[in-house]
Design a protein around this motif. Structure first.
Motif, PDB file in Angstrom:
ATOM      1  N   GLN A  58       0.849  -1.191   0.000  1.00  0.00           N
ATOM      2  CA  GLN A  58       0.000   0.000   0.000  1.00  0.00           C
ATOM      3  C   GLN A  58       0.880   1.234   0.000  1.00  0.00           C
ATOM      4  O   GLN A  58       1.187   1.808   1.039  1.00  0.00           O
ATOM      5  N   GLU A  61      -9.734 -10.303   2.429  1.00  0.00           N
ATOM      6  CA  GLU A  61      -9.420  -8.893   2.656  1.00  0.00           C
ATOM      7  C   GLU A  61      -8.455  -8.359   1.599  1.00  0.00           C
ATOM      8  O   GLU A  61      -8.606  -7.235   1.122  1.00  0.00           O
ATOM      9  N   SER A  80      -8.202  -9.481  -1.468  1.00  0.00           N
ATOM     10  CA  SER A  80      -8.991  -9.360  -2.703  1.00  0.00           C
ATOM     11  C   SER A  80      -9.778  -8.061  -2.720  1.00  0.00           C
ATOM     12  O   SER A  80      -9.853  -7.379  -3.744  1.00  0.00           O
ATOM     13  N   ILE A  81     -10.347  -7.699  -1.590  1.00  0.00           N
ATOM     14  CA  ILE A  81     -11.106  -6.439  -1.489  1.00  0.00           C
ATOM     15  C   ILE A  81     -10.172  -5.248  -1.703  1.00  0.00           C
ATOM     16  O   ILE A  81     -10.501  -4.311  -2.431  1.00  0.00           O
ATOM     17  N   ILE A  82      -9.006  -5.280  -1.095  1.00  0.00           N
ATOM     18  CA  ILE A  82      -8.027  -4.196  -1.264  1.00  0.00           C
ATOM     19  C   ILE A  82      -7.637  -4.056  -2.729  1.00  0.00           C
ATOM     20  O   ILE A  82      -7.605  -2.952  -3.270  1.00  0.00           O
ATOM     21  N   PHE A  87      -9.327  -5.018  -5.361  1.00  0.00           N
ATOM     22  CA  PHE A  87     -10.490  -4.536  -6.120  1.00  0.00           C
ATOM     23  C   PHE A  87     -10.649  -3.029  -5.944  1.00  0.00           C
ATOM     24  O   PHE A  87     -10.889  -2.307  -6.898  1.00  0.00           O
ATOM     25  N   GLN A  88     -10.479  -2.549  -4.724  1.00  0.00           N
ATOM     26  CA  GLN A  88     -10.619  -1.115  -4.452  1.00  0.00           C
ATOM     27  C   GLN A  88      -9.534  -0.298  -5.146  1.00  0.00           C
ATOM     28  O   GLN A  88      -9.765   0.820  -5.569  1.00  0.00           O
ATOM     29  N   GLN A  89      -8.329  -0.846  -5.279  1.00  0.00           N
ATOM     30  CA  GLN A  89      -7.247  -0.135  -5.918  1.00  0.00           C
ATOM     31  C   GLN A  89      -7.460   0.013  -7.419  1.00  0.00           C
ATOM     32  O   GLN A  89      -6.931   0.911  -8.032  1.00  0.00           O
ATOM     33  N   GLU A  90      -8.230  -0.912  -8.003  1.00  0.00           N
ATOM     34  CA  GLU A  90      -8.495  -0.838  -9.435  1.00  0.00           C
ATOM     35  C   GLU A  90      -9.502   0.270  -9.767  1.00  0.00           C
ATOM     36  O   GLU A  90      -9.535   0.749 -10.874  1.00  0.00           O
ATOM     37  N   TYR A  91     -10.325   0.636  -8.811  1.00  0.00           N
ATOM     38  CA  TYR A  91     -11.378   1.620  -9.080  1.00  0.00           C
ATOM     39  C   TYR A  91     -11.268   2.835  -8.248  1.00  0.00           C
ATOM     40  O   TYR A  91     -10.694   3.408  -7.680  1.00  0.00           O
TER      41      TYR A  91
END
Length: 101
Positions: free
Chosen positions: A66, A91, A93-95, A97-101
């Motif tokens: 990060q 968790e 995977s969620i991180i 996914f959030q970084q892509e958008y």
């Protein structure tokens, strides 16, 4: 692998050895980093000094850094100064996914 990649990898290996032994970077390594990376070096060193690079790992060995400053990540890794945080695979995977958008 390009010549610049080989040179920078060698430099980061030397930085790791030096930091492991002395706990600091020599003026010659800082100068070499400045020659290779120029202006972004100051921001990277500031992020490293402020412990702003977080290495997130999961039990299945997925990992995410990060920090959007690649040079800061490379320096933190070489110097062993990344803040390591353990998260579940979900968790991470969620991180991601959030970084892509």
């Amino acid at each position: 692998m390009s010549t610049i990649d080989l040179v920078s990898n060698k430099l980061f290996e030397e930085i790791k050895q030096e930091y492991d032994k002395y706990g600091e970077l020599s003026d010659s390594h800082i100068s070499a980093l400045n020659c290779m990376f120029g202006q972004p070096l100051l921001a990277a060193l500031d992020l490293v000094d402020n412990s702003a690079v977080t290495h997130i790992v999961s039990p299945s060995e997925k990992e995410v850094y990060q920090c959007k400053h690649v040079l800061a990540i490379l320096l933190s890794k070489a110097m062993g100064l990344c803040t390591v945080v353990e998260k579940s695979d979900e968790e991470i995977s969620i991180i991601l996914f959030q970084q892509e958008y």
